[in-house]
Design a protein around this motif. Structure first.
Motif, PDB file in Angstrom:
ATOM      1  N   ALA A 170       0.834  -1.203   0.000  1.00 59.34           N
ATOM      2  CA  ALA A 170       0.000   0.000   0.000  1.00 59.34           C
ATOM      3  C   ALA A 170       0.873   1.259   0.000  1.00 59.34           C
ATOM      4  O   ALA A 170       0.567   2.225  -0.692  1.00 59.34           O
ATOM      5  N   ILE A 171       1.961   1.232   0.753  1.00 59.90           N
ATOM      6  CA  ILE A 171       2.873   2.377   0.759  1.00 59.90           C
ATOM      7  C   ILE A 171       3.516   2.542  -0.609  1.00 59.90           C
ATOM      8  O   ILE A 171       3.668   3.663  -1.104  1.00 59.90           O
ATOM      9  N   ALA A 172       3.861   1.431  -1.246  1.00 58.93           N
ATOM     10  CA  ALA A 172       4.430   1.507  -2.598  1.00 58.93           C
ATOM     11  C   ALA A 172       3.427   2.134  -3.564  1.00 58.93           C
ATOM     12  O   ALA A 172       3.797   2.958  -4.415  1.00 58.93           O
ATOM     13  N   GLU A 173       2.170   1.787  -3.439  1.00 59.95           N
ATOM     14  CA  GLU A 173       1.129   2.375  -4.287  1.00 59.95           C
ATOM     15  C   GLU A 173       0.965   3.860  -3.979  1.00 59.95           C
ATOM     16  O   GLU A 173       0.766   4.671  -4.882  1.00 59.95           O
ATOM     17  N   LEU A 174       1.049   4.212  -2.702  1.00 54.84           N
ATOM     18  CA  LEU A 174       0.957   5.613  -2.306  1.00 54.84           C
ATOM     19  C   LEU A 174       2.125   6.402  -2.888  1.00 54.84           C
ATOM     20  O   LEU A 174       1.943   7.521  -3.375  1.00 54.84           O
ATOM     21  N   ARG A 175       3.300   5.816  -2.875  1.00 54.26           N
ATOM     22  CA  ARG A 175       4.469   6.473  -3.479  1.00 54.26           C
ATOM     23  C   ARG A 175       4.243   6.694  -4.972  1.00 54.26           C
ATOM     24  O   ARG A 175       4.582   7.756  -5.506  1.00 54.26           O
ATOM     25  N   ALA A 176       3.679   5.703  -5.631  1.00 56.06           N
ATOM     26  CA  ALA A 176       3.397   5.838  -7.065  1.00 56.06           C
ATOM     27  C   ALA A 176       2.370   6.943  -7.311  1.00 56.06           C
ATOM     28  O   ALA A 176       2.509   7.737  -8.248  1.00 56.06           O
ATOM     29  N   ALA A 177       1.353   7.021  -6.467  1.00 59.42           N
ATOM     30  CA  ALA A 177       0.330   8.066  -6.606  1.00 59.42           C
ATOM     31  C   ALA A 177       0.944   9.449  -6.392  1.00 59.42           C
ATOM     32  O   ALA A 177       0.638  10.396  -7.124  1.00 59.42           O
ATOM     33  N   ALA A 178       1.824   9.572  -5.405  1.00 67.11           N
ATOM     34  CA  ALA A 178       2.482  10.851  -5.147  1.00 67.11           C
ATOM     35  C   ALA A 178       3.388  11.241  -6.308  1.00 67.11           C
ATOM     36  O   ALA A 178       3.470  12.409  -6.679  1.00 67.11           O
ATOM     37  N   ARG A 179       4.049  10.262  -6.904  1.00 68.83           N
ATOM     38  CA  ARG A 179       4.913  10.524  -8.062  1.00 68.83           C
ATOM     39  C   ARG A 179       4.076  11.026  -9.236  1.00 68.83           C
ATOM     40  O   ARG A 179       4.447  11.979  -9.923  1.00 68.83           O
ATOM     41  N   LEU A 180       2.921  10.395  -9.463  1.00 69.75           N
ATOM     42  CA  LEU A 180       2.021  10.846 -10.535  1.00 69.75           C
ATOM     43  C   LEU A 180       1.513  12.262 -10.272  1.00 69.75           C
ATOM     44  O   LEU A 180       1.421  13.077 -11.195  1.00 69.75           O
ATOM     45  N   LEU A 181       1.177  12.545  -9.019  1.00 67.97           N
ATOM     46  CA  LEU A 181       0.725  13.883  -8.663  1.00 67.97           C
ATOM     47  C   LEU A 181       1.812  14.905  -8.962  1.00 67.97           C
ATOM     48  O   LEU A 181       1.541  15.951  -9.560  1.00 67.97           O
ATOM     49  N   LEU A 182       3.037  14.609  -8.576  1.00 68.74           N
ATOM     50  CA  LEU A 182       4.150  15.520  -8.828  1.00 68.74           C
ATOM     51  C   LEU A 182       4.326  15.747 -10.329  1.00 68.74           C
ATOM     52  O   LEU A 182       4.508  16.879 -10.776  1.00 68.74           O
ATOM     53  N   GLU A 183       4.228  14.688 -11.113  1.00 66.71           N
ATOM     54  CA  GLU A 183       4.349  14.824 -12.570  1.00 66.71           C
ATOM     55  C   GLU A 183       3.251  15.720 -13.126  1.00 66.71           C
ATOM     56  O   GLU A 183       3.502  16.565 -13.989  1.00 66.71           O
ATOM     57  N   GLN A 184       2.015  15.537 -12.632  1.00 62.95           N
ATOM     58  CA  GLN A 184       0.899  16.370 -13.097  1.00 62.95           C
ATOM     59  C   GLN A 184       1.128  17.836 -12.744  1.00 62.95           C
ATOM     60  O   GLN A 184       0.873  18.730 -13.550  1.00 62.95           O
ATOM     61  N   LEU A 185       1.583  18.081 -11.528  1.00 64.38           N
ATOM     62  CA  LEU A 185       1.815  19.465 -11.101  1.00 64.38           C
ATOM     63  C   LEU A 185       2.950  20.102 -11.885  1.00 64.38           C
ATOM     64  O   LEU A 185       2.868  21.270 -12.260  1.00 64.38           O
ATOM     65  N   ARG A 186       4.007  19.356 -12.123  1.00 64.19           N
ATOM     66  CA  ARG A 186       5.118  19.910 -12.909  1.00 64.19           C
ATOM     67  C   ARG A 186       4.665  20.232 -14.334  1.00 64.19           C
ATOM     68  O   ARG A 186       5.016  21.278 -14.874  1.00 64.19           O
ATOM     69  N   ALA A 187       3.880  19.334 -14.925  1.00 58.61           N
ATOM     70  CA  ALA A 187       3.441  19.527 -16.304  1.00 58.61           C
ATOM     71  C   ALA A 187       2.495  20.720 -16.447  1.00 58.61           C
ATOM     72  O   ALA A 187       2.446  21.354 -17.501  1.00 58.61           O
ATOM     73  N   ASN A 188       1.748  21.019 -15.397  1.00 56.17           N
ATOM     74  CA  ASN A 188       0.748  22.083 -15.458  1.00 56.17           C
ATOM     75  C   ASN A 188       1.049  23.225 -14.493  1.00 56.17           C
ATOM     76  O   ASN A 188       0.162  24.000 -14.143  1.00 56.17           O
ATOM     77  N   GLN A 189       2.273  23.342 -14.093  1.00 49.33           N
ATOM     78  CA  GLN A 189       2.708  24.307 -13.093  1.00 49.33           C
ATOM     79  C   GLN A 189       2.271  25.737 -13.407  1.00 49.33           C
ATOM     80  O   GLN A 189       1.825  26.475 -12.530  1.00 49.33           O
ATOM     81  N   ASP A 190       2.339  26.128 -14.655  1.00 45.87           N
ATOM     82  CA  ASP A 190       2.008  27.510 -15.028  1.00 45.87           C
ATOM     83  C   ASP A 190       0.510  27.801 -14.983  1.00 45.87           C
ATOM     84  O   ASP A 190       0.103  28.958 -15.072  1.00 45.87           O
ATOM     85  N   GLN A 191      -0.315  26.785 -14.813  1.00 45.82           N
ATOM     86  CA  GLN A 191      -1.761  26.981 -14.736  1.00 45.82           C
ATOM     87  C   GLN A 191      -2.231  27.343 -13.328  1.00 45.82           C
ATOM     88  O   GLN A 191      -3.385  27.700 -13.135  1.00 45.82           O
ATOM     89  N   TYR A 192      -1.337  27.225 -12.349  1.00 48.08           N
ATOM     90  CA  TYR A 192      -1.700  27.488 -10.959  1.00 48.08           C
ATOM     91  C   TYR A 192      -1.044  28.776 -10.473  1.00 48.08           C
ATOM     92  O   TYR A 192       0.107  29.051 -10.791  1.00 48.08           O
TER      93      TYR A 192
END
Length: 126
Positions: free
Chosen positions: A45-67
């Motif tokens: 479950a922690i490994a899955e949480l790490r993967a979810a956090a990594r995806l979140l970081l990727e989304q934020l980096r990709a759309n950083q200028d929208q925030y």
């Protein structure tokens, strides 16, 4: 979505490839329970949480200028990811950073859903 405890709750679809249903966290096609039963289940479950956090970081980096606070949101997501690399991630630290990210991405439903799903998983796991 139904209120907590309602009989017809079908889980949380957080957007992207993240889904929480009861005590299960699903990222992409993998699933792990987040109950405190067995250590291997917790590790998965922690490994899955790490993967979810990594995806979140990727989304934020990709759309950083929208925030409005894009740089700060990316920094907060980096702190979440770093905290999850610890042997024993600190629940309050994770929830504090996620609590900062949540309002900042509220206008983007998929990302806001991802943050809420990760917060729920942190609360359940730690």
């Amino acid at each position: 979505m139904s209120a907590p405890g309602a009989g017809n709750n079908s889980g949380i679809q957080a957007g992207g490839d993240i889904r929480i249903d009861g005590s299960a966290v699903a990222v992409n096609r993998s699933t792990a329970t987040n109950e405190s039963a067995a250590e291997p289940d917790r590790e998965a479950a922690i490994a899955e949480l790490r993967a979810a956090a990594r995806l979140l970081l990727e989304q934020l980096r990709a759309n950083q200028d929208q925030y409005e606070d894009g740089d700060d949101l990316v920094h907060a997501a980096e702190q979440v990811e770093a905290e999850l690399t610890r042997d024993e991630p600190r629940r309050n630290t994770l929830l504090r950073w996620l609590g900062f990210i949540g309002p900042g991405v509220a206008a983007t439903a998929a990302v806001a859903g991802d943050v809420a799903a990760i917060q729920d998983s942190v609360t359940s796991l730690f």
